[in-house]
Design a protein around this motif. Structure first.
Motif, PDB file in Angstrom:
ATOM      1  N   LEU A 446       7.015 -40.106  48.781  1.00  9.84           N
ATOM      2  CA  LEU A 446       7.115 -41.395  48.895  1.00  9.84           C
ATOM      3  C   LEU A 446       5.940 -41.997  49.828  1.00  9.84           C
ATOM      4  O   LEU A 446       5.197 -42.685  49.606  1.00  9.84           O
ATOM      5  N   VAL A 447       6.004 -41.309  51.147  1.00  5.79           N
ATOM      6  CA  VAL A 447       4.979 -41.789  52.027  1.00  5.79           C
ATOM      7  C   VAL A 447       3.509 -41.594  51.416  1.00  5.79           C
ATOM      8  O   VAL A 447       2.624 -42.553  51.724  1.00  5.79           O
ATOM      9  N   GLN A 448       3.469 -40.152  50.907  1.00  4.57           N
ATOM     10  CA  GLN A 448       1.883 -39.980  50.307  1.00  4.57           C
ATOM     11  C   GLN A 448       1.688 -41.017  49.352  1.00  4.57           C
ATOM     12  O   GLN A 448       0.476 -41.569  49.043  1.00  4.57           O
ATOM     13  N   THR A 449       2.506 -41.413  48.491  1.00 11.96           N
ATOM     14  CA  THR A 449       2.193 -42.392  47.427  1.00 11.96           C
ATOM     15  C   THR A 449       2.038 -43.629  47.784  1.00 11.96           C
ATOM     16  O   THR A 449       1.039 -44.326  47.399  1.00 11.96           O
ATOM     17  N   LEU A 450       2.908 -44.053  48.820  1.00 13.52           N
ATOM     18  CA  LEU A 450       2.503 -45.397  49.465  1.00 13.52           C
ATOM     19  C   LEU A 450       0.993 -45.507  50.276  1.00 13.52           C
ATOM     20  O   LEU A 450       0.541 -46.434  49.938  1.00 13.52           O
ATOM     21  N   SER A 451       0.759 -44.399  51.063  1.00 14.80           N
ATOM     22  CA  SER A 451      -0.734 -44.300  51.509  1.00 14.80           C
ATOM     23  C   SER A 451      -1.613 -44.517  50.652  1.00 14.80           C
ATOM     24  O   SER A 451      -2.739 -45.218  50.893  1.00 14.80           O
ATOM     25  N   SER A 452      -1.573 -44.121  49.256  1.00 18.09           N
ATOM     26  CA  SER A 452      -2.603 -44.013  48.277  1.00 18.09           C
ATOM     27  C   SER A 452      -2.764 -45.586  47.922  1.00 18.09           C
ATOM     28  O   SER A 452      -4.043 -45.959  47.489  1.00 18.09           O
ATOM     29  N   TYR A 453      -1.790 -46.472  48.220  1.00 19.69           N
ATOM     30  CA  TYR A 453      -2.152 -48.105  47.752  1.00 19.69           C
ATOM     31  C   TYR A 453      -2.468 -48.767  49.225  1.00 19.69           C
ATOM     32  O   TYR A 453      -3.489 -49.852  49.089  1.00 19.69           O
ATOM     33  N   ILE A 454      -2.024 -48.126  50.203  1.00 18.66           N
ATOM     34  CA  ILE A 454      -2.463 -49.111  51.354  1.00 18.66           C
ATOM     35  C   ILE A 454      -3.519 -48.818  52.250  1.00 18.66           C
ATOM     36  O   ILE A 454      -4.269 -49.714  52.947  1.00 18.66           O
TER      37      ILE A 454
END
Length: 619
Positions: A446-454
């Motif tokens: 979840l953190v990795q996926t969020l980081s790709s947006y932020i």
């Protein structure tokens, strides 16, 4: 009359015109020729006069012992008389016309000039006639400045195609020579050898990129009978021209793999039925890999639908073959190539196929077709329907590794509130009952996926103001999503969650002014991680600016970071750090100067520059 001897004498006379008549006295070359002239003078009076003229010219005149200027005048007069006599004889007795047929001289004009000084082009000439480091930068800089429009650099630009440093050769092929336009083509055709190697292939590449239509016959001949390198290049320029389809079909059966590959690539750009039938046939042959590469670049619509139908049938066949390992393995290879062909392709039939794959994912997992499932996930997450989203949520339930696909689809279809509640509120409660390892892996996904947006990583060139050259540094720079987009597309509760997870970069991305806890969190993390060399440390300071810290608070933080003994061993300061330190008050010069000793290379130079700048502001 033979004029060979007279021509030799005349050549020496011309030499003395250049060197000076005063050097004719005792000239050993004329002395060597004189006996032969005198021998001929016994039979022909004209040779006798020429011999007398030579003797008078090379013999010092004793009548002028003290008058050097007059002696010089005499030798000049004698040289002139001898030259006049020789010219008269050669004009009347000799033949000066050029043998052969008179034809019009071909000219190849180029819209260039020689307006630049030699000093400006000298470095480029040296770079293209020598070897060693630093030449590529000189050549690219010269191109940007327009120096290659100088007439004197054109031969060197063509010669650069065979430069041992491949980057220079390819730069000449892709940039320098095409910049001359069509006028450069005849110069390349003049020396083109279709049976040559990489050099000739590059020449042909330039010719085809500039004047494919005008050089069509040359390109076709090269494709038909050239060397392997030249043929593969030439075949590429025949793509999309229906008049050459028959030849391309023939070459697609060539014994040499590079030729077949080039032919398939060219056929893929044809609308002819014959070309598509050949590609379809070859897709089931030993050349399936070559055809896949061709169809990845260009896939005709009719062939796409035909292959999609085969795709559907082959997937159905896998259910019947699941006990026949050999046939299943062969079918698996074909399925993988079909997936590769359909990357980034869309159609209702493909949507149907990939959705069915996910519905039957247990079967395809059981027979080891994991590549197929991953392609199905990549495809379906972009379909954008609620049914597909539910299917992806089911896939996520089966395996944590499918979370990124489901999240990306949910991001497009759900509201910011729904997205947060789906992945934090509702799911967190359920996952607390799972074993710790599973929960940890899910959180990481979840953190990795969020980081790709932020947070976005970009590469940019960075020039330091104190360097006296134009070779910028290539840096990887991390940028936060603009705060307006964060507020528009993301639920504000994400900030509390990422702080709870102790995720520094995400906290920096979600930070905002109305959240004092985030300011405290970021300030503490920056003090604990003050190193300039950390790729994300400057993101913390950027985020603190978003929270609204004052200029004094920022300067105090910068001074604390500068003075921290852990902040060392940085190679080059990120542009953000460099600019922030330059904006510090002049009183900080000593602290910046003290920090220089703990860093290396460019970072040390940057800190020295900042020190001098701040000291200069106090003066």
């Amino acid at each position: 009359m033979s004029t060979v001897l007279l021509q030799e004498v005349y050549s020496e006379v011309r030499r003395l015109y250049i060197a000076g008549s005063e050097l004719a006295s005792d000239d050993f070359r004329l002395k060597k020729l004189l006996p032969r002239v005198q021998q001929l003078g016994e039979r022909a009076p004209v040779f006798k006069r020429i011999g007398e003229g030579i003797a008078a010219l090379i013999t010092p005149d004793a009548s002028y012992p003290s008058a050097e200027a007059e002696a010089s005048t005499l030798s000049a007069r004698r040289l002139q008389e001898l030259a006049l006599l020789l010219t008269s004889v050669l004009r009347t007795q000799g033949s000066t016309a050029t043998e052969g047929k008179l034809v019009r001289v071909e000219t190849r004009s180029l819209d260039t000039s020689s307006a630049y000084s030699y000093r400006q082009i000298a470095a480029v000439q040296e770079a293209l006639t020598t070897t060693g480091g630093g030449r590529y930068e000189i050549v690219t800089k010269a191109y940007k400045e327009g120096l290659f429009q100088d007439l004197r650099l054109i031969p060197l630009a063509i010669r650069a195609l065979e430069d041992p440093y491949i980057e220079i050769a390819e730069f000449a092929m892709n940039k320098i020579l095409p910049s001359y336009g069509k006028p450069i083509v005849p110069h390349l055709l003049q020396t083109l050898d279709a049976h040559g190697g990489k050099l000739e292939s590059r020449k042909l590449s330039v010719i085809g990129s500039i004047d494919k239509e005008g050089s069509r016959e040359v390109i076709y001949e090269a494709a038909a009978s050239g060397s392997n390198d030249v043929r593969t290049t030439a075949i590429g320029f025949l793509a999309g021209q229906e008049s050459y389809v028959e030849s391309l079909l023939e070459w697609s059966g060539d014994k040499k793999k590079p030729i077949r590959e080039a032919a398939y690539a060219a056929l893929a750009q044809s609308d002819s039925i014959a070309a598509q039938e050949r590609l379809y046939e070859a897709f089931s042959s030993k050349d399936i890999e070559l055809v896949t590469l061709a169809l990845r670049a260009h896939l005709p619509e009719a062939l796409k639908e035909k292959l999609a139908l085969d795709f559907k049938e082959d997937l159905h066949a896998s259910f019947e073959l699941k006990t026949d390992a050999k046939k299943l393995d062969k079918l698996s290879k074909k399925i993988e190539h079909l997936c590769a062909v359909f990357i980034d392709r869309t159609s209702p039939l493909l949507d149907e196929i990939y959705i069915s794959v996910l519905k039957d994912s247990e079967h395809f997992n059981a027979i080891g077709w994991h590549v197929l499932i991953n392609h199905a996930l990549d495809h379906t997450e972009n379909i954008g329907s609620e049914d597909v989203l539910d299917l992806l949520f089911q896939m996520e339930e089966r395996s944590i590794h499918y979370l990124p696909h489901a999240f990306r689809c949910a991001y497009r279809l759900l509201s910011p509130t729904q997205l947060y509640e789906r992945y934090v509120l509702n799911v967190d409660l359920k996952w607390k009952s799972r074993v710790n390892m599973e929960a940890k892996v899910r959180r990481q996904k979840l953190v990795q996926t969020l980081s790709s947006y932020i947070i976005q990583q970009i590469s940019e060139y960075y020039s330091l103001p104190f360097e006296d050259h134009d070779y910028p540094h290539l840096l990887n720079v991390w940028e936060l999503l603009p705060q307006e987009e964060v507020q528009l597309r993301w639920d504000p509760r994400w900030l509390d969650w990422v702080i709870e997870q102790d995720e520094l970069e995400l906290a920096a991305g979600f930070a905002r002014a109305d959240h004092p806890e985030s300011q405290t969190f970021l300030r503490d993390k920056l003090k604990k991680n003050p190193e300039f060399r950390n790729r994300w440390s400057y993101l913390l300071l950027k985020a603190l600016e978003r929270t609204g810290i004052s200029a004094k608070e920022k300067n105090d933080l910068l001074l604390t970071i500068l003075g921290d003994k852990r902040n060392k061993d940085c190679y080059i300061l990120q542009p953000y750090w460099f600019n922030q330190l330059l904006q510090m008050p002049p009183e900080a010069a000593e602290q910046v100067e003290e920090a220089q000793s703990r860093h290396y290379h460019e970072a040390k130079k940057q800190l020295a520059y900042i020190t001098e700048t701040l000291k200069g502001m106090r003066a």
